[in-house]
Design an enzyme around this catalytic site. Structure first.
Site, PDB file in Angstrom:
ATOM      1  N   HIS A  93       1.231 114.174 -87.402  1.00  0.00           N
ATOM      2  CA  HIS A  93       1.718 115.343 -88.166  1.00  0.00           C
ATOM      3  C   HIS A  93       1.148 116.657 -87.625  1.00  0.00           C
ATOM      4  CE1 HIS A  93       3.638 112.805 -91.062  1.00  0.00           C
ATOM      5  NE2 HIS A  93       2.520 112.277 -91.494  1.00  0.00           N
ATOM      6  N   ASP A 129       5.246 104.494 -87.777  1.00  0.00           N
ATOM      7  CA  ASP A 129       4.601 104.916 -89.025  1.00  0.00           C
ATOM      8  C   ASP A 129       5.691 105.223 -90.058  1.00  0.00           C
ATOM      9  OD1 ASP A 129       1.709 106.263 -89.922  1.00  0.00           O
ATOM     10  OD2 ASP A 129       3.428 107.260 -90.840  1.00  0.00           O
ATOM     11  N   HIS A 131       5.961 107.603 -92.009  1.00  0.00           N
ATOM     12  CA  HIS A 131       6.268 109.040 -92.025  1.00  0.00           C
ATOM     13  C   HIS A 131       6.802 109.476 -90.672  1.00  0.00           C
ATOM     14  CE1 HIS A 131       2.944 108.432 -94.984  1.00  0.00           C
ATOM     15  NE2 HIS A 131       3.731 109.185 -95.723  1.00  0.00           N
ATOM     16  N   ASP A 216       1.770 102.031 -92.568  1.00  0.00           N
ATOM     17  CA  ASP A 216       2.059 102.391 -93.955  1.00  0.00           C
ATOM     18  C   ASP A 216       3.503 102.089 -94.365  1.00  0.00           C
ATOM     19  OD1 ASP A 216       2.772 104.384 -92.188  1.00  0.00           O
ATOM     20  OD2 ASP A 216       1.616 105.972 -93.173  1.00  0.00           O
TER      21      ASP A 216
HETATM   22 ZN   LIG Z   1       2.076 107.701 -92.249  1.00  0.00          ZN
END
Ligand SMILES: [Zn+2]
Length: 313
Positions: A93, A129, A131, A216
């Protein structure tokens, strides 16, 4: 992490202590002013973003996390071995000029830039991931030599990763997004890998394959809303390893991203390590479970439409 390192060692892997990344290595993907700001948090607890806080040791540890990832690239590029950087904080991120979503330095982006600096012509990054890796995408979206492909929950944090985001300028087509609605199962990931991610990788023919390995999307994860089982992480790793063997002499390095259920994280990492050690007998995709879903098929159909100008499907 000690448990995972012990598993790796048991399977004949070498465990190496990390070195800190240098500022020049990080400046390939971050602004110098931002690097000064993060360095200024050393010894202090600071809020850099609503989700991203430092403790007094964070800066030092983030430098080691990025450095470990660079070392993994150096080893993979030597052709010595597939390498795994077991790091926290995660990185995908982190933008060029700001911390975000628990990430200070974008480890995988620094790794891709490092690989290019030490001789890789083309680098592919696959991110599973839960995200979307907004930072990684933005850092390379105009670069035709670094391909970024992500399968992620959408809509969800951080809000980026729509199927229509396919890269900009000279990088058009080198950003590949597979947004999946919450609730996706193993079979959805199997489909987006088989129909989109793997065909694009085989056409792109990277010199190094990097993996943003977040855990995740596991069904037990408290943050993600997906339903991946533990063996699915081994299966994804096996598929990616096969592409690396075909395209780039097995040169592959994985870096950990998120994963917030410690039991699921340990078990999934073990599945990954079994594949990397070449001893997995159970890395095939798990059989159909109790759930049915069209999320993978829907995402793959949308992605093949969006990417049709750039790749053959
Ligand atoms: Zn994540």
């Amino acid at each position: 992490m000690d448990v995972v390192a012990a598993q790796w060692r048991e399977r004949g892997g070498e465990v190496v202590a990390p070195r800190p990344a240098t500022l020049d290595e990080l400046a390939r993907v971050h602004d110098r002013e931002y690097l000064r700001r993060v360095a200024g948090t050393a010894g202090r607890a600071v809020a850099l973003d609503p989700d991203t806080f430092t403790s007094p040791e964070s800066h030092e540890i983030a430098l080691l996390a990025a450095g470990a990832t660079l070392m993994a690239v150096e080893r993979a590029m030597d052709g010595r071995t597939a390498a795994l950087a077991l790091v926290r904080p995660p990185g995908h991120h982190a933008e060029r000029d700001r911390a975000m979503g628990f990430c200070l330095y974008n480890n995988v982006a620094a790794a891709a830039a490092h690989a290019r600096a030490i001789g890789a012509g083309r680098v592919a990054i696959v991110d599973f991931d839960v995200h979307h890796g907004n930072g990684t995408q933005h850092i390379f979206e105009a670069d035709p030599n670094v391909l970024y492909a992500s399968a992620h929950q959408y809509p969800y944090y951080p809000g980026t990763g729509a199927v229509t985001e396919t890269g900009t300028g000279a990088g058009a087509g080198a950003t590949v997004n597979l947004p999946l609605e919450a609730g996706a199962i193993d079979d959805d990931y199997r489909i987006v890998f088989a129909e989109v991610i793997l065909p694009v990788l085989r056409q792109f023919k990277p010199d190094l394959l990097l993996v943003s390995a977040g855990f995740d999307a596991h069904e037990r994860d408290p943050l993600g809303g997906m339903r991946l089982t533990t063996p699915a992480f081994g299966a994804m790793t096996l598929e990616l390893r096969a592409v690396a063997d075909e395209c780039c002499g097995g040169r592959m390095a994985l870096v950990t991203e998120g994963g917030y259920d410690l039991h699921a994280l340990a078990a999934s990492l073990e599945a990954v390590i079994q594949v990397l050690a070449g001893r997995s007998v159970q890395a095939a995709w798990p059989g159909p479970g109790p759930h049915r879903s069209t999320r993978g098929r829907d995402s793959a159909a949308a992605a093949t439409r969006a990417l049709a100008p750039f790749w053959r499907f």
